[in-house]
Design a protein around this motif. Structure first.
Motif, PDB file in Angstrom:
ATOM      1  N   LEU A 366       0.831  -1.205   0.000  1.00  0.00           N
ATOM      2  CA  LEU A 366       0.000   0.000   0.000  1.00  0.00           C
ATOM      3  C   LEU A 366       0.864   1.253   0.000  1.00  0.00           C
ATOM      4  O   LEU A 366       0.557   2.236  -0.687  1.00  0.00           O
ATOM      5  CB  LEU A 366      -0.924  -0.001   1.224  1.00  0.00           C
ATOM      6  N   GLU A 367       1.955   1.227   0.766  1.00  0.00           N
ATOM      7  CA  GLU A 367       2.866   2.369   0.779  1.00  0.00           C
ATOM      8  C   GLU A 367       3.492   2.586  -0.593  1.00  0.00           C
ATOM      9  O   GLU A 367       3.647   3.714  -1.048  1.00  0.00           O
ATOM     10  CB  GLU A 367       3.962   2.144   1.823  1.00  0.00           C
ATOM     11  N   HIS A 368       3.864   1.496  -1.252  1.00  0.00           N
ATOM     12  CA  HIS A 368       4.484   1.604  -2.574  1.00  0.00           C
ATOM     13  C   HIS A 368       3.481   2.122  -3.601  1.00  0.00           C
ATOM     14  O   HIS A 368       3.837   2.932  -4.468  1.00  0.00           O
ATOM     15  CB  HIS A 368       5.033   0.237  -2.997  1.00  0.00           C
ATOM     16  N   ARG A 369       2.229   1.658  -3.497  1.00  0.00           N
ATOM     17  CA  ARG A 369       1.200   2.182  -4.406  1.00  0.00           C
ATOM     18  C   ARG A 369       1.010   3.682  -4.196  1.00  0.00           C
ATOM     19  O   ARG A 369       0.860   4.448  -5.157  1.00  0.00           O
ATOM     20  CB  ARG A 369      -0.128   1.456  -4.184  1.00  0.00           C
ATOM     21  N   TRP A 370       1.022   4.097  -2.917  1.00  0.00           N
ATOM     22  CA  TRP A 370       0.876   5.515  -2.612  1.00  0.00           C
ATOM     23  C   TRP A 370       2.008   6.330  -3.243  1.00  0.00           C
ATOM     24  O   TRP A 370       1.789   7.361  -3.869  1.00  0.00           O
ATOM     25  CB  TRP A 370       0.872   5.679  -1.088  1.00  0.00           C
ATOM     26  N   TYR A 371       3.249   5.832  -3.101  1.00  0.00           N
ATOM     27  CA  TYR A 371       4.403   6.544  -3.649  1.00  0.00           C
ATOM     28  C   TYR A 371       4.316   6.631  -5.170  1.00  0.00           C
ATOM     29  O   TYR A 371       4.501   7.707  -5.759  1.00  0.00           O
ATOM     30  CB  TYR A 371       5.690   5.832  -3.215  1.00  0.00           C
ATOM     31  N   LEU A 372       4.022   5.517  -5.839  1.00  0.00           N
ATOM     32  CA  LEU A 372       3.951   5.516  -7.293  1.00  0.00           C
ATOM     33  C   LEU A 372       2.790   6.371  -7.801  1.00  0.00           C
ATOM     34  O   LEU A 372       2.907   7.054  -8.830  1.00  0.00           O
ATOM     35  CB  LEU A 372       3.812   4.085  -7.810  1.00  0.00           C
ATOM     36  N   THR A 384      -0.402  -3.223 -10.311  1.00  0.00           N
ATOM     37  CA  THR A 384       0.799  -2.597 -10.883  1.00  0.00           C
ATOM     38  C   THR A 384       1.825  -2.294  -9.806  1.00  0.00           C
ATOM     39  O   THR A 384       3.022  -2.500  -9.986  1.00  0.00           O
ATOM     40  CB  THR A 384       0.417  -1.302 -11.618  1.00  0.00           C
ATOM     41  N   ALA A 385       1.329  -1.811  -8.653  1.00  0.00           N
ATOM     42  CA  ALA A 385       2.236  -1.500  -7.547  1.00  0.00           C
ATOM     43  C   ALA A 385       2.928  -2.759  -7.040  1.00  0.00           C
ATOM     44  O   ALA A 385       4.129  -2.741  -6.731  1.00  0.00           O
ATOM     45  CB  ALA A 385       1.474  -0.829  -6.417  1.00  0.00           C
ATOM     46  N   THR A 386       2.186  -3.867  -6.959  1.00  0.00           N
ATOM     47  CA  THR A 386       2.765  -5.117  -6.485  1.00  0.00           C
ATOM     48  C   THR A 386       3.846  -5.612  -7.445  1.00  0.00           C
ATOM     49  O   THR A 386       4.936  -6.029  -7.018  1.00  0.00           O
ATOM     50  CB  THR A 386       1.671  -6.190  -6.339  1.00  0.00           C
ATOM     51  N   GLU A 387       3.576  -5.541  -8.732  1.00  0.00           N
ATOM     52  CA  GLU A 387       4.559  -5.975  -9.730  1.00  0.00           C
ATOM     53  C   GLU A 387       5.834  -5.145  -9.648  1.00  0.00           C
ATOM     54  O   GLU A 387       6.948  -5.672  -9.673  1.00  0.00           O
ATOM     55  CB  GLU A 387       3.939  -5.883 -11.128  1.00  0.00           C
ATOM     56  N   ASP A 388       5.681  -3.831  -9.519  1.00  0.00           N
ATOM     57  CA  ASP A 388       6.853  -2.959  -9.419  1.00  0.00           C
ATOM     58  C   ASP A 388       7.619  -3.204  -8.129  1.00  0.00           C
ATOM     59  O   ASP A 388       8.859  -3.184  -8.101  1.00  0.00           O
ATOM     60  CB  ASP A 388       6.403  -1.498  -9.503  1.00  0.00           C
ATOM     61  N   PRO A 395      14.094  -7.064  -4.210  1.00  0.00           N
ATOM     62  CA  PRO A 395      15.444  -7.606  -4.415  1.00  0.00           C
ATOM     63  C   PRO A 395      16.533  -6.769  -3.741  1.00  0.00           C
ATOM     64  O   PRO A 395      17.542  -7.310  -3.293  1.00  0.00           O
ATOM     65  CB  PRO A 395      15.592  -7.577  -5.946  1.00  0.00           C
ATOM     66  N   ARG A 396      16.325  -5.448  -3.660  1.00  0.00           N
ATOM     67  CA  ARG A 396      17.315  -4.588  -3.008  1.00  0.00           C
ATOM     68  C   ARG A 396      17.154  -4.602  -1.499  1.00  0.00           C
ATOM     69  O   ARG A 396      18.116  -4.455  -0.759  1.00  0.00           O
ATOM     70  CB  ARG A 396      17.163  -3.145  -3.504  1.00  0.00           C
ATOM     71  N   ALA A 397      15.898  -4.753  -1.011  1.00  0.00           N
ATOM     72  CA  ALA A 397      15.639  -4.665   0.421  1.00  0.00           C
ATOM     73  C   ALA A 397      15.958  -5.954   1.157  1.00  0.00           C
ATOM     74  O   ALA A 397      16.091  -5.951   2.382  1.00  0.00           O
ATOM     75  CB  ALA A 397      14.179  -4.280   0.668  1.00  0.00           C
ATOM     76  N   GLY A 398      16.043  -7.073   0.437  1.00  0.00           N
ATOM     77  CA  GLY A 398      16.340  -8.339   1.091  1.00  0.00           C
ATOM     78  C   GLY A 398      15.231  -8.839   1.989  1.00  0.00           C
ATOM     79  O   GLY A 398      15.472  -9.534   2.972  1.00  0.00           O
ATOM     80  N   GLY A 399      13.996  -8.436   1.682  1.00  0.00           N
ATOM     81  CA  GLY A 399      12.866  -8.928   2.457  1.00  0.00           C
ATOM     82  C   GLY A 399      12.683  -8.259   3.798  1.00  0.00           C
ATOM     83  O   GLY A 399      12.045  -8.792   4.685  1.00  0.00           O
ATOM     84  N   THR A 400      13.258  -7.060   3.989  1.00  0.00           N
ATOM     85  CA  THR A 400      13.075  -6.324   5.232  1.00  0.00           C
ATOM     86  C   THR A 400      12.409  -5.005   4.943  1.00  0.00           C
ATOM     87  O   THR A 400      12.644  -4.391   3.895  1.00  0.00           O
ATOM     88  CB  THR A 400      14.418  -6.066   5.932  1.00  0.00           C
ATOM     89  N   PRO A 401      11.549  -4.508   5.851  1.00  0.00           N
ATOM     90  CA  PRO A 401      10.889  -3.224   5.625  1.00  0.00           C
ATOM     91  C   PRO A 401      11.924  -2.119   5.475  1.00  0.00           C
ATOM     92  O   PRO A 401      12.954  -2.118   6.122  1.00  0.00           O
ATOM     93  CB  PRO A 401      10.060  -3.036   6.905  1.00  0.00           C
ATOM     94  N   ARG A 402      11.665  -1.177   4.610  1.00  0.00           N
ATOM     95  CA  ARG A 402      12.581  -0.064   4.384  1.00  0.00           C
ATOM     96  C   ARG A 402      11.784   1.205   4.186  1.00  0.00           C
ATOM     97  O   ARG A 402      10.626   1.174   3.769  1.00  0.00           O
ATOM     98  CB  ARG A 402      13.485  -0.319   3.191  1.00  0.00           C
ATOM     99  N   PRO A 403      12.358   2.377   4.471  1.00  0.00           N
ATOM    100  CA  PRO A 403      11.641   3.611   4.254  1.00  0.00           C
ATOM    101  C   PRO A 403      11.450   3.853   2.756  1.00  0.00           C
ATOM    102  O   PRO A 403      12.320   3.543   1.951  1.00  0.00           O
ATOM    103  CB  PRO A 403      12.580   4.670   4.871  1.00  0.00           C
ATOM    104  N   LEU A 404      10.307   4.384   2.426  1.00  0.00           N
ATOM    105  CA  LEU A 404      10.043   4.691   1.021  1.00  0.00           C
ATOM    106  C   LEU A 404      10.830   5.900   0.580  1.00  0.00           C
ATOM    107  O   LEU A 404      11.121   6.797   1.379  1.00  0.00           O
ATOM    108  CB  LEU A 404       8.549   4.959   0.808  1.00  0.00           C
ATOM    109  N   PRO A 405      11.191   5.993  -0.685  1.00  0.00           N
ATOM    110  CA  PRO A 405      11.901   7.172  -1.172  1.00  0.00           C
ATOM    111  C   PRO A 405      11.016   8.389  -1.126  1.00  0.00           C
ATOM    112  O   PRO A 405       9.797   8.283  -1.218  1.00  0.00           O
ATOM    113  CB  PRO A 405      12.261   6.786  -2.624  1.00  0.00           C
ATOM    114  N   GLU A 406      11.659   9.562  -0.941  1.00  0.00           N
ATOM    115  CA  GLU A 406      10.887  10.805  -0.915  1.00  0.00           C
ATOM    116  C   GLU A 406      10.451  11.177  -2.323  1.00  0.00           C
ATOM    117  O   GLU A 406      11.133  10.886  -3.283  1.00  0.00           O
ATOM    118  CB  GLU A 406      11.754  11.932  -0.336  1.00  0.00           C
TER     119      GLU A 406
END
Length: 406
Positions: A366-372, A384-388, A395-406
């Motif tokens: 949901l956070e990623h959909r909001w950002y996109l 679309t958000a899930t696919e992205d 793959p970059r986060a290694g399966g751990t929560p991370r802050p979304l980009p500004e």
């Protein structure tokens, strides 16, 4: 008349019987009292100990005592920040048989202070602004619940520190009235009383030398009106969004959450020029979202996760055709789990999930959909958000929560 104790807890009467009800409150021996700071009151008020609890005892006539007791219990059921009503004692008499005034008993609010105690050391203007903010939020919450206070003031409020800010609690409901809904005139009357009372209280502090020299009592009394007005507008205004801009709805919900309010209801009316979204905010108690999500969906999540999932569930339900026809929320919620939540989470490969549970994964999506959507200026949709997210983020986060980009 025999002594009568009406209490909310069946254990309280036995504890309360040990107190000296045959004496006027102002003559209670020190052995029964707890030395806590008291605010100004038109009635005699004392703090005492009943078992392991500290209670506030206030003498007043029987009818207003019973009325205030009922109002405080109503506010508790509505989730409004106010002192807890524990009981009413009637039928009091002194040893000579002369009647004594009944008393209202409330639980002492731990960690709270009356405003005069806070001014024992001169408060900085910034701290006073935070007090006004807290009182304005309390008044808005009362009005949203249909409660006309009738005597809003610093004296009738207790303040408690809350992570750098202050939380305000109603301590005197004697003049209050509960209605299904308040008219603008009722709200304006409360607000005008607050302005006059606060200015008068600060003028009194100024005369005693306890007010910061840069503080204007009249300006601070007026400030609560401005703060109340902006907050009320944000909470109750109708928002009109172009079709397809559903991420604007989420932006509005986030602003309300930041103000400390939660969206308990959301109505969407489709019009020719867009979607009209009306929010009905409701203040709820701690853990409410966890219990609500578990009841509706069977999903067990942390509080912030649950709030996020419930907001998405509310938005989704409002788009369903049978929602307007009165479909039961539990039925719609289970359909959301089956058609939206589970398929979305299962689209994230297990080997990329890491330590995240299902609720956290969905929250991240949901956070990623909001950002996109913010970047694209239109709702890109959850698929679309899930696919992205799976392709570019996990793959970059290694399966751990991370802050979304500004």
């Amino acid at each position: 008349m025999a002594l009568q104790i009406s209490a909310t807890n069946p254990e309280h009467p036995a504890l309360l019987l040990a107190l000296p009800w045959h004496l006027p409150l102002e003559r209670w021996p020190e052995e029964y009292l707890v030395p806590l700071p008291r605010g100004i009151s038109r009635h005699v008020v004392r703090y005492a100990r009943a078992g392991d609890e500290v209670i506030a005892v206030k003498e007043l006539a029987e009818r207003p005592a019973l009325r205030e007791y009922g109002l405080l219990r109503d506010l508790d059921r509505l989730g409004i920040p106010a002192v807890d009503a524990l009981g009413v004692v009637t039928g009091r008499a002194d040893p000579a048989g002369r009647p004594l005034e009944p008393v209202l008993i409330t639980r002492h609010l731990g960690g709270s202070m009356p405003y005069r105690s806070m001014f024992e050391t001169t408060l900085r203007p910034a701290t006073m602004h935070r007090l006004m903010d807290a009182l304005a939020v309390l008044l808005v919450r009362l009005h949203l619940a249909g409660f006309a206070w009738g005597d809003c003031s610093l004296s009738n409020t207790l303040f408690r520190r809350d992570a750098g800010a202050y939380a305000a609690y109603l301590v005197d409901a004697e003049t209050g009235e509960l209605h299904p809904r308040l008219s603008p005139g009722q709200r304006d009357y409360d607000l005008d009383l607050a302005r006059v009372n606060i200015s008068g209280e600060l003028l009194d502090l100024e005369a005693s030398g306890a007010l910061h020299p840069s503080v204007d009592p009249v300006d601070f009394g007026t400030e609560i009106c401005a703060r109340y007005g902006s907050l009320w507008q944000e909470l109750t205004r109708t928002s009109v969004y172009p079709a397809g801009k559903y991420h604007y709805i989420e932006r509005r919900i986030r602003r309300l959450n930041d103000l400390g309010f939660d969206v308990a209801e959301m109505q969407i009316e489709h019009a020719s020029n867009g979607d009209t979204v009306t929010f009905v905010p409701k203040v709820v108690d701690a853990g409410h979202h966890q219990r609500q999500l578990l009841r509706l969906t069977g999903l067990d999540a942390e509080e912030n996760q649950a709030r996020r999932l419930l907001n998405d569930l509310e938005s989704w339900m409002a788009t369903q055709e049978d929602y307007a026809d009165g479909a039961r929320p539990e039925v719609l919620a289970h359909r959301w789990v089956r058609e939206v939540f589970r398929p979305t989470v299962r689209a994230v490969p297990r080997e990329l999930r890491g330590t995240m549970d299902m609720a956290e994964i969905y929250h991240e999506l949901l956070e990623h959909r909001w950002y996109l959507s913010e970047r694209a200026q239109h709702d890109i949709g959850l698929d679309t958000a899930t696919e992205d997210y799976v392709t570019h983020v996990l793959p970059r986060a290694g399966g751990t929560p991370r802050p979304l980009p500004e």
